[in-house]
Design an enzyme around this catalytic site. Structure first.
Site, PDB file in Angstrom:
ATOM      1  N   TYR A 145      45.881  48.622  42.498  1.00  0.00           N
ATOM      2  CA  TYR A 145      46.791  47.646  42.366  1.00  0.00           C
ATOM      3  C   TYR A 145      48.440  47.924  42.684  1.00  0.00           C
ATOM      4  O   TYR A 145      48.751  49.002  42.512  1.00  0.00           O
ATOM      5  CB  TYR A 145      46.880  47.040  40.936  1.00  0.00           C
ATOM      6  CG  TYR A 145      45.316  46.423  40.830  1.00  0.00           C
ATOM      7  CD1 TYR A 145      45.104  44.982  40.952  1.00  0.00           C
ATOM      8  CD2 TYR A 145      44.237  47.063  40.421  1.00  0.00           C
ATOM      9  CE1 TYR A 145      43.986  44.413  40.586  1.00  0.00           C
ATOM     10  CE2 TYR A 145      43.083  46.655  39.994  1.00  0.00           C
ATOM     11  CZ  TYR A 145      42.797  45.011  40.304  1.00  0.00           C
ATOM     12  OH  TYR A 145      41.824  44.662  39.948  1.00  0.00           O
ATOM     13  N   ARG A 160      37.227  41.168  39.907  1.00  0.00           N
ATOM     14  CA  ARG A 160      37.642  39.788  39.647  1.00  0.00           C
ATOM     15  C   ARG A 160      38.817  39.499  38.928  1.00  0.00           C
ATOM     16  O   ARG A 160      39.303  39.941  38.108  1.00  0.00           O
ATOM     17  CB  ARG A 160      36.557  39.474  38.539  1.00  0.00           C
ATOM     18  CG  ARG A 160      35.176  39.416  39.208  1.00  0.00           C
ATOM     19  CD  ARG A 160      33.799  39.104  37.936  1.00  0.00           C
ATOM     20  NE  ARG A 160      33.801  40.046  37.102  1.00  0.00           N
ATOM     21  CZ  ARG A 160      32.869  40.101  35.923  1.00  0.00           C
ATOM     22  NH1 ARG A 160      32.310  39.098  35.862  1.00  0.00           N
ATOM     23  NH2 ARG A 160      32.848  41.263  35.261  1.00  0.00           N
ATOM     24  N   ARG A 188      48.914  44.674  33.977  1.00  0.00           N
ATOM     25  CA  ARG A 188      49.868  43.879  33.787  1.00  0.00           C
ATOM     26  C   ARG A 188      50.542  44.227  32.528  1.00  0.00           C
ATOM     27  O   ARG A 188      51.614  44.104  32.182  1.00  0.00           O
ATOM     28  CB  ARG A 188      49.572  42.329  33.488  1.00  0.00           C
ATOM     29  CG  ARG A 188      48.988  41.872  34.904  1.00  0.00           C
ATOM     30  CD  ARG A 188      48.389  40.398  34.884  1.00  0.00           C
ATOM     31  NE  ARG A 188      49.186  39.398  34.149  1.00  0.00           N
ATOM     32  CZ  ARG A 188      48.588  38.297  33.570  1.00  0.00           C
ATOM     33  NH1 ARG A 188      47.159  37.774  33.886  1.00  0.00           N
ATOM     34  NH2 ARG A 188      49.335  37.430  32.968  1.00  0.00           N
ATOM     35  N   ASP A 197      42.348  37.642  37.991  1.00  0.00           N
ATOM     36  CA  ASP A 197      42.479  36.502  37.149  1.00  0.00           C
ATOM     37  C   ASP A 197      43.285  35.532  37.839  1.00  0.00           C
ATOM     38  O   ASP A 197      43.823  35.816  38.914  1.00  0.00           O
ATOM     39  CB  ASP A 197      43.556  36.935  36.047  1.00  0.00           C
ATOM     40  CG  ASP A 197      42.648  37.950  35.033  1.00  0.00           C
ATOM     41  OD1 ASP A 197      41.578  37.927  34.997  1.00  0.00           O
ATOM     42  OD2 ASP A 197      43.447  38.781  34.457  1.00  0.00           O
TER      43      ASP A 197
END
Length: 266
Positions: free
Chosen positions: A118, A58, A205, A60
């Site tokens: 990622y 999921r 992040r 952001d």
């Protein structure tokens, strides 16, 4: 008279890509537009019935996906190409279904995934980008990708990533296993690629923000390792902007025969 059991349509898995800059994130919300909402609406039109999907990760608000995996149980049977072409005909341009697969009924996009990957993109230039607006994180500072790569290596392996999780993260514990964490330069881009068994909220992040401080010379190369040991989020780097983050791969057991990674990113 004997009974005949109704035949179930096979479960369907989709590979989806999207530009997340115009969405509130993946998950359906009451008062904001989400990727899940527009995808379910498109698939429901193809099925002429309600369709609900589950995803591998999921993302952001503002985060992109080059290889999101979703699954759903179709209320009707359709050819695989019909799910792809039909949904794309009803999706906004920022979302695209790349391919569809029939999978076993025990498949689950989230719970059967064994690792995820990622990429994070920093665009290094004095002037802000226009073409890459909302698709990279811009920094006016020059970054040393080699130093960032060196600093990142102590984070590979199984660790408690409390220093790299969001304050509001709801995961029951912070232990995750990172299989690889590489940093390299490609032109004006500095790319961070990370693959792990699972991720905490804002983990990528926060790692990117910490490595940004190393690459710009604000912090030494041992700082990310020290943060890992201290387990204190308040002492680590900034949460890097959502625009630079892409979900690029989801790996499943071989029995499902699904592609693992996006193959077109720079």
């Amino acid at each position: 008279m004997g009974c005949t059991e109704d035949r179930q349509a096979p479960r369907i898995a989709l590979i989806v890509e999207y530009d997340g800059s115009g969405f509130s994130g993946w998950q359906r919300q009451h008062h904001a537009l989400s990727v899940q909402e527009v995808l379910e609406q498109a698939l429901s039109k193809v099925a002429a019935d309600r369709v609900e999907v589950s995803c591998a990760g999921r993302t952001d608000a503002g985060v992109h996906a080059a290889h999101q995996v979703v699954h759903f149980d179709p209320p009707v049977e359709r050819e695989l190409h019909a799910w792809v072409l039909g949904s794309n005909a009803n999706l906004p341009q920022a979302v695209s279904v790349i391919c569809a697969y029939e999978v076993d009924r025990d498949f689950h996009a989230r719970y059967k995934a064994v690792r995820r990957a990622y990429r994070y993109y920093f665009f290094c230039r004095r002037a802000r980008p226009a073409i890459w607006c909302n698709r990279v994180a811009w920094t006016h500072r020059e970054l040393d990708a080699e130093l960032m790569h060196t600093a990142a290596q102590p984070l590979v392996g199984e660790h408690d990533f409390s220093a790299y999780r969001a304050v509001a993260c709801q995961a029951p514990h912070a232990v995750r296993e990172v299989y690889r964490l590489d940093v390299w330069r490609r032109g004006q881009m500095v790319v961070i690629e990370i693959e792990a068994n699972a991720f905490l909220h804002h983990m990528v992040r926060n790692i990117a923000g910490t490595l940004l401080a190393v690459g710009s010379g604000e912090r030494d190369t041992d700082w990310p390792r020290r943060l890992l040991v201290e387990r204190d989020r308040t002492r680590s780097g900034i949460t890097a902007p959502a625009a630079g983050l892409y979900l690029t791969g989801v790996v499943y057991p071989q029995q499902y025969a699904l592609p693992a990674y996006a193959d077109f990113l720079p």
